[in-house]
Design a protein around this motif. Structure first.
Motif, mmCIF file in Angstrom:
data_model
loop_
_atom_site.group_PDB
_atom_site.id
_atom_site.type_symbol
_atom_site.label_atom_id
_atom_site.label_comp_id
_atom_site.label_asym_id
_atom_site.label_seq_id
_atom_site.Cartn_x
_atom_site.Cartn_y
_atom_site.Cartn_z
ATOM 1 N N VAL A 33 0.838 -1.208 0.000
ATOM 2 C CA VAL A 33 0.000 0.000 0.000
ATOM 3 C C VAL A 33 0.862 1.243 0.000
ATOM 4 C CG1 VAL A 33 -1.629 1.333 1.384
ATOM 5 C CG2 VAL A 33 -1.981 -1.112 1.083
ATOM 6 N N ASN A 34 1.914 1.241 0.836
ATOM 7 C CA ASN A 34 2.804 2.393 0.887
ATOM 8 C C ASN A 34 3.485 2.620 -0.459
ATOM 9 O OD1 ASN A 34 4.663 4.367 2.494
ATOM 10 N ND2 ASN A 34 6.073 3.013 1.440
ATOM 11 N N GLN A 35 3.947 1.534 -1.076
ATOM 12 C CA GLN A 35 4.633 1.668 -2.353
ATOM 13 C C GLN A 35 3.702 2.220 -3.425
ATOM 14 O OE1 GLN A 35 6.803 -1.807 -3.453
ATOM 15 N NE2 GLN A 35 7.523 -0.984 -5.393
ATOM 16 N N GLU A 36 2.461 1.749 -3.444
ATOM 17 C CA GLU A 36 1.494 2.268 -4.412
ATOM 18 C C GLU A 36 1.217 3.743 -4.181
ATOM 19 O OE1 GLU A 36 0.105 0.952 -7.108
ATOM 20 O OE2 GLU A 36 1.385 -0.803 -6.819
ATOM 21 N N LEU A 37 1.134 4.142 -2.908
ATOM 22 C CA LEU A 37 0.872 5.548 -2.591
ATOM 23 C C LEU A 37 2.029 6.437 -3.045
ATOM 24 C CD1 LEU A 37 -0.995 7.605 -1.167
ATOM 25 C CD2 LEU A 37 0.330 7.200 0.915
ATOM 26 N N VAL A 38 3.259 5.997 -2.755
ATOM 27 C CA VAL A 38 4.434 6.778 -3.156
ATOM 28 C C VAL A 38 4.507 6.890 -4.672
ATOM 29 C CG1 VAL A 38 6.960 6.808 -3.185
ATOM 30 C CG2 VAL A 38 5.744 6.269 -1.068
ATOM 31 N N LEU A 39 4.219 5.798 -5.386
ATOM 32 C CA LEU A 39 4.233 5.834 -6.851
ATOM 33 C C LEU A 39 3.124 6.737 -7.390
ATOM 34 C CD1 LEU A 39 4.985 2.084 -7.687
ATOM 35 C CD2 LEU A 39 6.539 4.035 -7.880
ATOM 36 N N LEU A 40 1.958 6.723 -6.730
ATOM 37 C CA LEU A 40 0.868 7.621 -7.128
ATOM 38 C C LEU A 40 1.297 9.075 -6.967
ATOM 39 C CD1 LEU A 40 -2.075 8.317 -7.873
ATOM 40 C CD2 LEU A 40 -2.635 8.060 -5.434
ATOM 41 N N TYR A 41 1.906 9.385 -5.835
ATOM 42 C CA TYR A 41 2.360 10.759 -5.593
ATOM 43 C C TYR A 41 3.412 11.171 -6.621
ATOM 44 C CZ TYR A 41 -0.016 11.057 -1.044
ATOM 45 O OH TYR A 41 -0.940 11.125 -0.046
ATOM 46 N N TRP A 42 4.282 10.237 -6.982
ATOM 47 C CA TRP A 42 5.292 10.551 -8.008
ATOM 48 C C TRP A 42 4.618 10.843 -9.349
ATOM 49 C CZ3 TRP A 42 6.673 8.228 -12.649
ATOM 50 C CH2 TRP A 42 7.854 8.678 -13.231
ATOM 51 N N GLN A 43 3.615 10.034 -9.711
ATOM 52 C CA GLN A 43 2.900 10.244 -10.976
ATOM 53 C C GLN A 43 2.166 11.580 -10.989
ATOM 54 O OE1 GLN A 43 0.513 6.707 -10.993
ATOM 55 N NE2 GLN A 43 2.124 5.421 -11.879
ATOM 56 N N ILE A 44 1.532 11.921 -9.867
ATOM 57 C CA ILE A 44 0.857 13.220 -9.783
ATOM 58 C C ILE A 44 1.870 14.347 -9.932
ATOM 59 C CG2 ILE A 44 -0.402 14.778 -8.233
ATOM 60 C CD1 ILE A 44 -1.779 12.325 -7.049
ATOM 61 N N GLY A 45 2.984 14.235 -9.217
ATOM 62 C CA GLY A 45 4.023 15.257 -9.313
ATOM 63 C C GLY A 45 4.587 15.378 -10.712
ATOM 64 N N LYS A 46 4.760 14.223 -11.383
ATOM 65 C CA LYS A 46 5.291 14.224 -12.751
ATOM 66 C C LYS A 46 4.333 14.926 -13.713
ATOM 67 C CE LYS A 46 8.612 12.714 -15.493
ATOM 68 N NZ LYS A 46 10.017 13.123 -15.315
ATOM 69 N N ALA A 89 8.074 18.388 -6.324
ATOM 70 C CA ALA A 89 9.495 18.355 -5.973
ATOM 71 C C ALA A 89 10.031 16.917 -5.976
ATOM 72 C CB ALA A 89 9.704 18.996 -4.602
ATOM 73 N N PHE A 90 9.189 15.976 -5.557
ATOM 74 C CA PHE A 90 9.571 14.563 -5.529
ATOM 75 C C PHE A 90 9.837 14.058 -6.947
ATOM 76 C CE2 PHE A 90 8.136 9.988 -5.062
ATOM 77 C CZ PHE A 90 9.225 9.581 -4.302
ATOM 78 N N ALA A 91 8.952 14.380 -7.876
ATOM 79 C CA ALA A 91 9.129 13.963 -9.267
ATOM 80 C C ALA A 91 10.341 14.646 -9.901
ATOM 81 C CB ALA A 91 7.873 14.281 -10.070
ATOM 82 N N GLN A 98 13.648 5.278 -7.573
ATOM 83 C CA GLN A 98 14.525 4.209 -7.104
ATOM 84 C C GLN A 98 13.779 3.336 -6.096
ATOM 85 O OE1 GLN A 98 17.623 3.843 -8.316
ATOM 86 N NE2 GLN A 98 17.495 5.664 -9.586
ATOM 87 N N GLN A 99 14.131 2.036 -6.023
ATOM 88 C CA GLN A 99 13.413 1.114 -5.149
ATOM 89 C C GLN A 99 13.422 1.525 -3.681
ATOM 90 O OE1 GLN A 99 14.826 -2.923 -5.137
ATOM 91 N NE2 GLN A 99 12.975 -3.721 -4.201
ATOM 92 N N PRO A 100 14.579 1.932 -3.087
ATOM 93 C CA PRO A 100 14.542 2.336 -1.673
ATOM 94 C C PRO A 100 13.587 3.494 -1.418
ATOM 95 C CG PRO A 100 16.797 2.034 -2.417
ATOM 96 C CD PRO A 100 15.935 1.995 -3.641
ATOM 97 N N VAL A 101 13.508 4.422 -2.364
ATOM 98 C CA VAL A 101 12.621 5.576 -2.215
ATOM 99 C C VAL A 101 11.165 5.129 -2.216
ATOM 100 C CG1 VAL A 101 11.918 7.775 -3.243
ATOM 101 C CG2 VAL A 101 14.328 7.073 -3.298
ATOM 102 N N ALA A 102 10.830 4.183 -3.090
ATOM 103 C CA ALA A 102 9.453 3.693 -3.172
ATOM 104 C C ALA A 102 9.052 2.930 -1.917
ATOM 105 C CB ALA A 102 9.287 2.801 -4.401
ATOM 106 N N LEU A 103 10.037 2.316 -1.231
ATOM 107 C CA LEU A 103 9.732 1.552 -0.031
ATOM 108 C C LEU A 103 9.600 2.415 1.210
ATOM 109 C CD1 LEU A 103 12.104 -1.535 -0.544
ATOM 110 C CD2 LEU A 103 9.627 -1.449 -0.850
ATOM 111 N N LEU A 104 10.126 3.632 1.156
ATOM 112 C CA LEU A 104 10.058 4.516 2.318
ATOM 113 C C LEU A 104 8.669 5.127 2.464
ATOM 114 C CD1 LEU A 104 13.382 6.587 2.264
ATOM 115 C CD2 LEU A 104 12.705 4.861 3.938
#
Length: 350
Positions: A33-46, A89-91, A98-104
């Motif tokens: 769930v956390n990884q999906e949320l972080v990836l969603l936030y990255w996509q929104i930022g992008k 800013a994240f995007a 990177q994988q560690p970033v997505a896991l945080l």
């Protein structure tokens, strides 16, 4: 019958296995769930970043997006203007996630954006946070202490005295300088004052030493040839599988300190080291050092040894304490200044 089953060893083993499997699944689900949320936030930022570049939109589009998204998803948190700016800013910081970033967790990533300056530094802290299980507060503390610039920087002879990969692992566990800002000592403080301060703040000391250090004792007695000696601090490193001896010096490093530590390590290896343990490691912690002198001192030493400096807060001399304003006096003066210069509003950074 049911009570008999529930108390049997076979049933208890089954229950323990199922509990472990459920807990593991819960952890995996939370990470997913956390990884999906972080990836969603990255996509929104992008998306925001790309549209702003293509369309030439300013920062006000983020305010509008935040309002419209909140109307569409009223139950969803994290769509505030401030958080959308962090997504952008994240995007921008991570063209590819990177994988560690997505896991945080997202809160960790926000702190990385706020406190780090380069992509290499940001990725290093992300990897360390995952590897060591740092909380957000510990991550902030490690960044503010400059761990990225200190890790693995001690002067050592590990390459000459330890086999690979033990030598590389040992190098990475030592820092230079060590940050003991949780201690306040006078300029006249001695080694025992430093030792007592470190033991009084053992938790902070262990955090600064790093993951893997297990405290064995202080002033550990050694009897060699009928004479008594004492080690300032003795640790065991769980990953390196070896004893670590720390010698504390309040002054500058002197070459004879290396010879003394070499003697301690020989005694430890003979008296305490288990056959399965790796060679013991020594660390001389001193207030200052001359790098060239330290390197010469280690050149022909047979035991693995490192030399690092440490920093701590300086306590004011007694004669100066009464001449400086107190916290209360400073706060009162700041209050008077604000009364004389009232502010009409706050400036915000887009």
């Amino acid at each position: 019958m049911a009570d008999l089953i529930s108390t049997s060893k076979s049933y208890q083993d089954l229950l323990a296995r199922l509990k472990s499997q459920i807990q593991t699944a819960q952890v995996r689900a939370a990470l997913a769930v956390n990884q999906e949320l972080v990836l969603l936030y990255w996509q929104i930022g992008k998306e925001i970043l790309t549209r702003q570049k293509v369309e030439g939109w300013g920062s006000k589009v983020i305010e509008r997006l935040a309002k419209d998204l909140h109307v569409e998803f009223p139950e969803m948190k994290g769509l505030s203007p401030r958080n959308l700016k962090y997504m952008r800013a994240f995007a921008e910081a991570w063209p590819i996630v990177q994988q560690p970033v997505a896991l945080l967790p997202w809160g960790h990533n926000v702190r990385l954006l706020d406190l780090t300056k380069s992509a290499d530094e940001r990725l290093w802290y992300a990897e360390q946070a995952i590897r060591n299980g740092w909380s957000r507060n510990v991550l902030v503390m490690q960044i503010e202490s400059g761990l990225f610039r200190r890790q693995g920087k001690a002067i050592t002879n590990f390459q000459a005295t330890l086999p690979a990969p033990q030598s590389d692992l040992a190098q990475q566990i030592l820092k230079d300088p060590y940050n003991f800002d949780f201690l306040t000592l006078t300029q006249e403080a001695r080694e025992r004052d430093l030792e007592h301060g470190l033991l009084a703040h053992l938790r902070q000391f262990l955090i600064e030493l790093g993951v893997g250090f297990a405290f064995v004792g202080s002033q550990v007695p050694l009897e060699v040839g009928g004479e008594d000696f004492k080690l300032d601090l003795l640790f065991y490193h769980l990953k390196l599988r070896c004893f670590v001896v720390i010698d504390l010096k309040m002054g500058a490093f002197k070459p004879e300190y290396a010879g003394k530590m070499n003697f301690y390590l020989s005694a430890i290896d003979d008296m305490l080291r288990h056959p399965d343990d790796k060679p013991s490691i020594g660390l001389v912690l001193c207030k200052a050092k001359n790098g060239i002198v330290a390197e010469y001192a280690l050149r022909d030493i047979g035991k693995p040894l490192g030399i690092s400096e440490f920093q701590h807060l300086e306590e004011l001399p007694e004669q100066l304490k009464g001449t400086l304003p107190t916290i209360e006096e400073i706060e009162a003066e700041l209050g008077k200044s604000e009364d004389r210069n009232p502010q009409d509003g706050e400036q915000t950074i887009a």
